[in-house]
Design a protein around this motif. Structure first.
Motif, PDB file in Angstrom:
ATOM      1  N   ALA A   1       0.827  -1.214   0.000  1.00  0.00           N
ATOM      2  CA  ALA A   1       0.000   0.000   0.000  1.00  0.00           C
ATOM      3  C   ALA A   1       0.857   1.258   0.000  1.00  0.00           C
ATOM      4  O   ALA A   1       0.464   2.287  -0.567  1.00  0.00           O
ATOM      5  CB  ALA A   1      -0.938   0.005   1.205  1.00  0.00           C
ATOM      6  N   PHE A   2       2.037   1.201   0.619  1.00  0.00           N
ATOM      7  CA  PHE A   2       2.902   2.388   0.640  1.00  0.00           C
ATOM      8  C   PHE A   2       3.374   2.739  -0.770  1.00  0.00           C
ATOM      9  O   PHE A   2       3.335   3.916  -1.164  1.00  0.00           O
ATOM     10  CB  PHE A   2       4.096   2.159   1.570  1.00  0.00           C
ATOM     11  N   SER A   3       3.807   1.757  -1.536  1.00  0.00           N
ATOM     12  CA  SER A   3       4.273   2.046  -2.898  1.00  0.00           C
ATOM     13  C   SER A   3       3.117   2.339  -3.844  1.00  0.00           C
ATOM     14  O   SER A   3       3.195   3.255  -4.671  1.00  0.00           O
ATOM     15  CB  SER A   3       5.116   0.882  -3.426  1.00  0.00           C
ATOM     16  N   HIS A   4       2.017   1.611  -3.724  1.00  0.00           N
ATOM     17  CA  HIS A   4       0.877   1.840  -4.615  1.00  0.00           C
ATOM     18  C   HIS A   4       0.279   3.239  -4.405  1.00  0.00           C
ATOM     19  O   HIS A   4      -0.067   3.924  -5.380  1.00  0.00           O
ATOM     20  CB  HIS A   4      -0.192   0.776  -4.389  1.00  0.00           C
ATOM     21  N   SER A   5       0.137   3.634  -3.157  1.00  0.00           N
ATOM     22  CA  SER A   5      -0.427   4.956  -2.878  1.00  0.00           C
ATOM     23  C   SER A   5       0.505   6.055  -3.373  1.00  0.00           C
ATOM     24  O   SER A   5       0.067   7.054  -3.955  1.00  0.00           O
ATOM     25  CB  SER A   5      -0.709   5.124  -1.385  1.00  0.00           C
ATOM     26  N   PHE A   6       1.800   5.863  -3.150  1.00  0.00           N
ATOM     27  CA  PHE A   6       2.776   6.871  -3.575  1.00  0.00           C
ATOM     28  C   PHE A   6       2.735   7.056  -5.089  1.00  0.00           C
ATOM     29  O   PHE A   6       2.749   8.188  -5.586  1.00  0.00           O
ATOM     30  CB  PHE A   6       4.179   6.456  -3.128  1.00  0.00           C
ATOM     31  N   ASN A   7       2.671   5.957  -5.817  1.00  0.00           N
ATOM     32  CA  ASN A   7       2.661   6.031  -7.281  1.00  0.00           C
ATOM     33  C   ASN A   7       1.426   6.733  -7.830  1.00  0.00           C
ATOM     34  O   ASN A   7       1.450   7.242  -8.954  1.00  0.00           O
ATOM     35  CB  ASN A   7       2.766   4.629  -7.880  1.00  0.00           C
ATOM     36  N   SER A   8       0.362   6.779  -7.046  1.00  0.00           N
ATOM     37  CA  SER A   8      -0.868   7.438  -7.490  1.00  0.00           C
ATOM     38  C   SER A   8      -1.014   8.846  -6.908  1.00  0.00           C
ATOM     39  O   SER A   8      -2.080   9.451  -7.032  1.00  0.00           O
ATOM     40  CB  SER A   8      -2.084   6.579  -7.122  1.00  0.00           C
ATOM     41  N   GLY A   9       0.066   9.339  -6.272  1.00  0.00           N
ATOM     42  CA  GLY A   9       0.001  10.688  -5.715  1.00  0.00           C
ATOM     43  C   GLY A   9      -0.859  10.784  -4.482  1.00  0.00           C
ATOM     44  O   GLY A   9      -1.483  11.821  -4.223  1.00  0.00           O
ATOM     45  N   GLN A  10      -0.906   9.715  -3.708  1.00  0.00           N
ATOM     46  CA  GLN A  10      -1.708   9.691  -2.492  1.00  0.00           C
ATOM     47  C   GLN A  10      -0.858   9.269  -1.302  1.00  0.00           C
ATOM     48  O   GLN A  10       0.300   8.886  -1.443  1.00  0.00           O
ATOM     49  CB  GLN A  10      -2.864   8.693  -2.647  1.00  0.00           C
ATOM     50  N   GLY A  11      -1.461   9.342  -0.123  1.00  0.00           N
ATOM     51  CA  GLY A  11      -0.924   8.702   1.059  1.00  0.00           C
ATOM     52  C   GLY A  11      -1.766   7.478   1.341  1.00  0.00           C
ATOM     53  O   GLY A  11      -2.861   7.317   0.778  1.00  0.00           O
ATOM     54  N   VAL A  12      -1.288   6.610   2.224  1.00  0.00           N
ATOM     55  CA  VAL A  12      -2.048   5.381   2.475  1.00  0.00           C
ATOM     56  C   VAL A  12      -3.393   5.670   3.134  1.00  0.00           C
ATOM     57  O   VAL A  12      -4.344   4.899   2.975  1.00  0.00           O
ATOM     58  CB  VAL A  12      -1.240   4.377   3.337  1.00  0.00           C
ATOM     59  N   LEU A  13      -3.510   6.793   3.834  1.00  0.00           N
ATOM     60  CA  LEU A  13      -4.787   7.134   4.458  1.00  0.00           C
ATOM     61  C   LEU A  13      -5.835   7.539   3.420  1.00  0.00           C
ATOM     62  O   LEU A  13      -7.027   7.524   3.718  1.00  0.00           O
ATOM     63  CB  LEU A  13      -4.601   8.245   5.482  1.00  0.00           C
ATOM     64  N   GLU A  14      -5.405   7.895   2.241  1.00  0.00           N
ATOM     65  CA  GLU A  14      -6.326   8.169   1.137  1.00  0.00           C
ATOM     66  C   GLU A  14      -6.546   6.908   0.301  1.00  0.00           C
ATOM     67  O   GLU A  14      -7.659   6.638  -0.142  1.00  0.00           O
ATOM     68  CB  GLU A  14      -5.758   9.276   0.242  1.00  0.00           C
ATOM     69  N   TYR A  15      -5.484   6.172   0.087  1.00  0.00           N
ATOM     70  CA  TYR A  15      -5.522   5.004  -0.800  1.00  0.00           C
ATOM     71  C   TYR A  15      -6.313   3.839  -0.198  1.00  0.00           C
ATOM     72  O   TYR A  15      -7.121   3.206  -0.884  1.00  0.00           O
ATOM     73  CB  TYR A  15      -4.084   4.577  -1.088  1.00  0.00           C
ATOM     74  N   ASP A  16      -6.067   3.564   1.071  1.00  0.00           N
ATOM     75  CA  ASP A  16      -6.748   2.450   1.748  1.00  0.00           C
ATOM     76  C   ASP A  16      -6.895   2.809   3.228  1.00  0.00           C
ATOM     77  O   ASP A  16      -6.148   2.316   4.075  1.00  0.00           O
ATOM     78  CB  ASP A  16      -5.941   1.162   1.578  1.00  0.00           C
ATOM     79  N   PRO A  17      -7.873   3.659   3.564  1.00  0.00           N
ATOM     80  CA  PRO A  17      -7.996   4.199   4.926  1.00  0.00           C
ATOM     81  C   PRO A  17      -8.179   3.147   6.009  1.00  0.00           C
ATOM     82  O   PRO A  17      -7.834   3.391   7.163  1.00  0.00           O
ATOM     83  CB  PRO A  17      -9.233   5.108   4.843  1.00  0.00           C
ATOM     84  N   SER A  18      -8.716   1.986   5.654  1.00  0.00           N
ATOM     85  CA  SER A  18      -8.964   0.957   6.659  1.00  0.00           C
ATOM     86  C   SER A  18      -7.909  -0.143   6.649  1.00  0.00           C
ATOM     87  O   SER A  18      -8.044  -1.140   7.360  1.00  0.00           O
ATOM     88  CB  SER A  18     -10.351   0.336   6.450  1.00  0.00           C
ATOM     89  N   GLY A  19      -6.854   0.035   5.860  1.00  0.00           N
ATOM     90  CA  GLY A  19      -5.833  -0.988   5.724  1.00  0.00           C
ATOM     91  C   GLY A  19      -4.803  -0.972   6.839  1.00  0.00           C
ATOM     92  O   GLY A  19      -4.774  -0.073   7.692  1.00  0.00           O
ATOM     93  N   LYS A  20      -3.933  -1.975   6.812  1.00  0.00           N
ATOM     94  CA  LYS A  20      -2.910  -2.108   7.852  1.00  0.00           C
ATOM     95  C   LYS A  20      -1.869  -0.996   7.774  1.00  0.00           C
ATOM     96  O   LYS A  20      -1.394  -0.511   8.805  1.00  0.00           O
ATOM     97  CB  LYS A  20      -2.237  -3.479   7.745  1.00  0.00           C
ATOM     98  N   ALA A  21      -1.505  -0.579   6.568  1.00  0.00           N
ATOM     99  CA  ALA A  21      -0.539   0.511   6.422  1.00  0.00           C
ATOM    100  C   ALA A  21      -1.103   1.801   7.005  1.00  0.00           C
ATOM    101  O   ALA A  21      -0.402   2.559   7.687  1.00  0.00           O
ATOM    102  CB  ALA A  21      -0.172   0.703   4.957  1.00  0.00           C
ATOM    103  N   ALA A  22      -2.384   2.069   6.743  1.00  0.00           N
ATOM    104  CA  ALA A  22      -3.027   3.261   7.298  1.00  0.00           C
ATOM    105  C   ALA A  22      -3.044   3.207   8.815  1.00  0.00           C
ATOM    106  O   ALA A  22      -2.844   4.232   9.485  1.00  0.00           O
ATOM    107  CB  ALA A  22      -4.447   3.393   6.752  1.00  0.00           C
TER     108      ALA A  22
END
Length: 204
Positions: free
Chosen positions: A170-191
């Motif tokens: 999630a850290f790399s996927h969110s970064f590549n889309s111009g997001q943070g993990v709290l935007e990309y997957d707010p309920s995920g483990k990375a968040a």
């Protein structure tokens, strides 16, 4: 206004990822601020260009510009500034550490990264910010390696943040889309890891 400086003599330890996720965590809470991107590779700036929102802003800068940018940000009512620094640039990292309320030192739990901590320790000591400096274990692959890293950090004598990041896509996927993990997957483990770090930072 709070100033967070992300510093490390070692490249590839996750400084930019930590910087953008701290900024996004404050952004989703309604705070206004910016990232000062002092790395010549301009990774944080490129990340910011991928975003559909103006907040948080990203400003490329050199070390001697940091103080002026912070003063301008404070005059405009910013709640926070996060400074992303390059590796192997003592003067820029020193300037960033000197203006920081909190210095965060990301480190991967590997021998080269732990060994490089002594140089960063010297830098934050020179900046007279050793008490405000905290090591954040990043991209930990296993609990055993994390425990070894914690023990090594304690031997060096640096403060260890009570929150750490594990290896998560999630850290790399969110970064590549111009997001943070709290935007990309707010309920995920990375968040959840970012939220844990932010709860601790809010108490400093």
């Amino acid at each position: 206004m709070k100033v967070y400086s992300i510093v490390s003599n070692k490249g590839g330890c996750g400084k930019t990822s930590l910087a953008v996720n701290i900024a996004i965590a404050m952004h989703v809470e309604g705070q206004s601020g910016l990232i000062i991107d002092c790395d010549p590779q301009a990774t944080a700036t490129v990340w910011g260009q991928q975003r559909e929102e103006d907040e948080p802003g990203t400003i490329p800068a050199q070390g001697h510009q940091i103080k002026t940018i912070i003063e301008e940000a404070e005059s405009q009512g910013c709640d926070y500034v996060v400074i992303d620094t390059p590796p192997h640039s003592d003067q820029t990292s020193l300037a960033a550490a000197r203006v920081a309320d909190v210095v965060l030192i990301p480190v991967r739990p590997s021998l080269p990264d732990i060994a490089a901590l002594s140089y960063t320790d010297d830098l934050v000591s020179l900046a007279k910010k050793r008490e405000q400096a905290h090591v954040v274990i990043n991209s930990a692959p296993t609990k055993g390696m994390q425990n070894d890293a914690q023990n090594a950090i304690k031997e060096i004598g640096l403060n260890l943040a009570p929150a750490q990041f594990w290896q998560r896509v999630a850290f790399s996927h969110s970064f590549n889309s111009g997001q943070g993990v709290l935007e990309y997957d707010p309920s995920g483990k990375a968040a959840a890891e970012v939220k844990r770090l932010m709860r601790w930072l809010s108490r400093l």
